[in-house]
Design an enzyme around this catalytic site. Structure first.
Site, short mmCIF file in Angstrom:
data_model
loop_
_atom_site.label_atom_id
_atom_site.label_comp_id
_atom_site.label_asym_id
_atom_site.label_seq_id
_atom_site.Cartn_x
_atom_site.Cartn_y
_atom_site.Cartn_z
CB THR A 1 -0.96 0.09 1.20
OG1 THR A 1 -1.50 1.42 1.25
CG2 THR A 1 -0.30 -0.19 2.53
CB ILE A 2 0.88 4.44 -1.88
CG1 ILE A 2 -0.56 4.91 -1.75
CG2 ILE A 2 1.15 3.88 -3.25
CD1 ILE A 2 -0.86 6.17 -2.55
CG ASP A 3 -2.71 4.77 2.18
OD1 ASP A 3 -2.34 5.58 1.31
OD2 ASP A 3 -3.90 4.44 2.34
NE ARG B 1 -1.67 32.62 -6.82
CZ ARG B 1 -1.59 32.41 -8.13
NH1 ARG B 1 -0.81 31.45 -8.61
NH2 ARG B 1 -2.28 33.15 -8.95
N GLY C 1 -3.72 9.13 1.89
CA GLY C 1 -3.55 8.73 3.30
C GLY C 1 -4.89 8.84 3.97
CD GLU D 1 -6.95 9.95 0.57
OE1 GLU D 1 -7.58 10.27 -0.45
OE2 GLU D 1 -6.48 8.82 0.75
CG HIS E 1 -5.87 7.81 -8.49
ND1 HIS E 1 -6.90 8.66 -8.20
CD2 HIS E 1 -6.18 6.63 -7.92
CE1 HIS E 1 -7.81 8.03 -7.48
NE2 HIS E 1 -7.40 6.79 -7.29
CD GLN F 1 -0.39 11.23 -3.59
OE1 GLN F 1 -0.02 11.25 -2.43
NE2 GLN F 1 -1.64 11.49 -3.93
NE ARG F 2 -3.76 3.73 -6.27
CZ ARG F 2 -5.09 3.67 -6.05
NH1 ARG F 2 -5.57 4.10 -4.89
NH2 ARG F 2 -5.90 3.19 -6.94
O1 F6P Z 1 -5.41 2.49 -0.16
C1 F6P Z 1 -4.59 3.24 -0.97
C2 F6P Z 1 -5.29 4.48 -1.45
O2 F6P Z 1 -4.49 5.07 -2.43
C3 F6P Z 1 -5.65 5.48 -0.36
O3 F6P Z 1 -4.60 6.32 -0.01
C4 F6P Z 1 -6.79 6.22 -0.98
O4 F6P Z 1 -7.65 6.76 -0.01
C5 F6P Z 1 -7.51 5.17 -1.77
O5 F6P Z 1 -6.55 4.18 -2.05
C6 F6P Z 1 -8.14 5.67 -3.04
O6 F6P Z 1 -8.82 4.61 -3.62
P1 F6P Z 1 -9.47 4.62 -5.07
O7 F6P Z 1 -8.34 4.56 -6.05
O8 F6P Z 1 -10.27 3.36 -5.08
O9 F6P Z 1 -10.26 5.86 -5.20
#
Ligand code: F6P
Length: 341
Positions: A125-127, A162, A170, A221, A271, A273-274
């Site tokens: 998990t990125i979290d 600004r 997260g 978030e 996303h 970040q992912r």
């Molecule tokens: O569980 C990893 C995560 O990237 C969280 O940080 C985030 O809240 C969630 O997934 C977002 O999920 P989705 O891609 O289903 O909107």
């Protein structure tokens, strides 16, 4: 031995590196055969499978996402879900399953292991909020992406005098916010573990401007304001009951602008970040997790999860990884606070 592999939950960089390592070691060292289940728990539930051998894993080490697809399907929310999974695994002659996932995917794996399914877990998990492991892969990549964004936002914030609010992922834990905020020199970091005081944030913004600098605020978030200070909109829950988050950055920027009179903008990294290619650390960790997961299957260490402790890969019970979320300890946050404002 025939082994199924699946990836569930939110994707993250490094998933393909795990799949490759499991397959390469399983085939070369133990003569295993593999079968890919598509889209997390949906695959074994609906019998959606794909070929998975040396040819399929060639060249995927640096590639983001997952060649197996992912979903947030919860088999325990489906009628006869467990029986369907057991039946489909048996029909393919799968004697074991490697489940690569986070809190929800491995939570299901924990329950299935208790019900007699031969599962080995790999934490992702990125979290970085899974217990039992020092780090999950995907986290380092996400932190680096966010840090680069902060570096860029510093210069544009200063040019325009600004406030820039950067919303990072997260849901329950502020690991990404804390790490990228420290690495990027953020002036305020707000995390879910610490409800924040809007007045204090505004005072820190003012003090930053007073020293002729423009503040960068990193907000997770899932960060929440102290009761009654700022209202937020909540989305629909998913199959695991998690509400879709997002919007705290915009709400905070507006509240700061209203209260301080300073122009404020919000950037939601989302996303980004992912996606994309994993860092060297994540490739190293994911590869080692995969190698050790194949070994765990061979040694029939079912109901366990591979984990990082220091620089060693160890095995812990699946329940240890999913029982309680790993959140930011107060002292870690307090250590950073001296840099705020
Ligand atoms: O569980 C990893 C995560 O990237 C969280 O940080 C985030 O809240 C969630 O997934 C977002 O999920 P989705 O891609 O289903 O909107």
């Amino acid at each position: 031995m025939r082994v199924g592999v699946l990836t569930g939950g939110g994707d993250c960089p490094g998933l393909n590196a795990v799949i490759r390592a499991v397959v390469r070691k399983g085939v070369a060292e133990y003569g295993m055969e593999f079968l890919g289940f598509c889209d997390g728990w949906r695959g074994p539930l609906e019998d959606d499978v794909t070929e998975l051998g040396i040819a399929q894993v060639r060249g995927i080490l640096p590639r983001g996402g997952t060649i197996l697809g992912s979903s947030r399907t919860n088999p325990f929310a489906v009628e006869d879900g467990v029986e369907k999974i057991k039946h489909n695994l048996a029909s393919h002659g799968c004697e074991a399953l490697v489940a690569i996932g986070g809190e929800d995917t491995l939570g299901v794996a924990t329950q299935l292991a208790d019900l007699g399914v031969n599962v080995v877990g790999v934490p992702k998990t990125i979290d970085n909020d899974l217990s039992g492991t020092d780090f999950t892969f995907g986290f380092d990549t996400a932190v680096n992406i966010a840090m680069e964004a902060i570096d860029r936002l510093h210069t544009t914030a200063e040019s325009h005098h600004r406030v820039l609010v950067v919303e990072v992922m997260g849901r329950h834990a502020g690991w990404i916010a804390l790490h990228c905020g420290l690495a990027g020199g953020a002036n305020i970091i707000l995390i879910p573990e610490r409800p924040f005081d809007l007045e204090k944030v505004c005072a820190q913004v003012e003090s930053r401007f007073a020293t002729r600098y423009s503040p960068i605020i990193v907000v997770a978030e899932g960060a929440v304001p102290k009761e009654g200070t700022l209202s937020l909109v909540e989305g629909e829950p998913d199959a695991f009951g998690h509400v879709r988050l997002g919007g705290i950055g915009e709400a905070l920027a507006k509240a700061i602008e209203d209260r301080t009179g300073k122009e404020a903008r919000a950037v939601t990294l989302g996303h980004v970040q992912r996606g994309g290619t994993p860092t060297a650390f994540d490739r190293w960790l994911a590869t080692r997790f995969g190698l050790h997961a194949a070994q765990a299957v061979h040694e029939q260490a079912f109901g366990s999860m591979v984990a990082l402790r220091g620089t060693e890969i160890v095995r812990v019970p699946l329940s240890e990884g999913t029982g309680e979320l790993k959140t930011v300890r107060p002292e870690l946050y307090e250590e950073a606070e001296v840099l705020f404002g």
